[in-house]
Motif scaffolding. Structure first.
Motif, mmCIF file in Angstrom:
data_model
loop_
_atom_site.group_PDB
_atom_site.id
_atom_site.type_symbol
_atom_site.label_atom_id
_atom_site.label_comp_id
_atom_site.label_asym_id
_atom_site.label_seq_id
_atom_site.Cartn_x
_atom_site.Cartn_y
_atom_site.Cartn_z
ATOM 1 N N GLN A 1 0.853 -1.184 0.000
ATOM 2 C CA GLN A 1 0.000 0.000 0.000
ATOM 3 C C GLN A 1 0.892 1.237 0.000
ATOM 4 N N VAL A 2 0.578 2.149 -0.880
ATOM 5 C CA VAL A 2 1.325 3.398 -0.975
ATOM 6 C C VAL A 2 0.389 4.541 -0.607
ATOM 7 N N GLN A 3 0.803 5.368 0.321
ATOM 8 C CA GLN A 3 0.036 6.563 0.659
ATOM 9 C C GLN A 3 0.778 7.779 0.134
ATOM 10 N N LEU A 4 0.042 8.634 -0.560
ATOM 11 C CA LEU A 4 0.633 9.802 -1.198
ATOM 12 C C LEU A 4 0.077 11.067 -0.563
ATOM 13 N N VAL A 5 0.969 12.023 -0.326
ATOM 14 C CA VAL A 5 0.560 13.290 0.268
ATOM 15 C C VAL A 5 1.091 14.425 -0.585
ATOM 16 N N GLU A 6 0.154 15.215 -1.150
ATOM 17 C CA GLU A 6 0.548 16.369 -1.948
ATOM 18 C C GLU A 6 0.598 17.619 -1.077
ATOM 19 N N SER A 7 1.426 18.555 -1.501
ATOM 20 C CA SER A 7 1.485 19.857 -0.842
ATOM 21 C C SER A 7 2.003 20.875 -1.835
ATOM 22 N N GLY A 8 1.870 22.153 -1.482
ATOM 23 C CA GLY A 8 2.439 23.214 -2.300
ATOM 24 C C GLY A 8 1.454 24.008 -3.122
ATOM 25 N N GLY A 9 0.189 23.633 -3.089
ATOM 26 C CA GLY A 9 -0.798 24.391 -3.841
ATOM 27 C C GLY A 9 -1.034 25.760 -3.212
ATOM 28 N N GLY A 10 -1.774 26.591 -3.940
ATOM 29 C CA GLY A 10 -2.076 27.913 -3.429
ATOM 30 C C GLY A 10 -2.596 28.831 -4.504
ATOM 31 N N LEU A 11 -2.614 30.112 -4.179
ATOM 32 C CA LEU A 11 -3.092 31.146 -5.094
ATOM 33 C C LEU A 11 -1.888 31.896 -5.653
ATOM 34 N N VAL A 12 -1.874 32.052 -6.972
ATOM 35 C CA VAL A 12 -0.761 32.741 -7.631
ATOM 36 C C VAL A 12 -1.312 33.556 -8.788
ATOM 37 N N GLN A 13 -0.635 34.632 -9.111
ATOM 38 C CA GLN A 13 -1.046 35.436 -10.253
ATOM 39 C C GLN A 13 -0.579 34.810 -11.553
#
Length: 128
Positions: A1-13
């Motif tokens: 089983q592989v668990q994936l965690v994303e990060s780094g999103g946000g609001l940008v112009q």
């Protein structure tokens, strides 16, 4: 089983940059293909990039080629998606996905069905 965690999103112009991260827990990405997809409201989930961990080979659709770069950090067991020259149409939830694979062209990994493991997604919003 592989668990994936994303990060780094946000609001940008528009014209700006963001870097997304995808970290795996419980095991390494060795012998896996890791892909990034995105899904905008009311649209199908769309392939954005893929990397074969062992060979560091990469693959992109024409829509992001030259603007997005997928890469890996072996020591951190993390895959990144560097997004430059962002456009409002890049606004979407971005998902990381992984699939065990020893061989095969990365063009075989552009469909959702090619991946068994998915992260929870991270929102990217590009304002005009």
């Amino acid at each position: 089983q592989v668990q994936l965690v994303e990060s780094g999103g946000g609001l940008v112009q528009a014209g700006g940059s963001l870097r997304l991260s995808c970290a795996a827990s419980r095991r390494t990405f060795s012998s896996y293909v890791v892909g990034w997809f995105r899904q905008a409201p009311g649209k199908e989930r769309e392939f954005v990039a893929a990397i074969r961990w062992n060979s560091d080979s990469t693959y992109y659709p024409d829509s992001v080629k030259g603007r997005f770069t997928i890469s890996r950090d072996i020591a951190k067991n993390t895959v990144y998606l560097q997004m430059n020259s962002l456009k409002p149409e890049d606004t979407a939830v971005y998902y990381c996905a992984a699939q065990a694979s020893e061989y095969g062209g990365l063009n075989l990994f552009t469909a959702r069905s090619a991946y068994d493991y998915w992260g929870q997604g991270t929102q990217v919003t590009v304002s005009s």
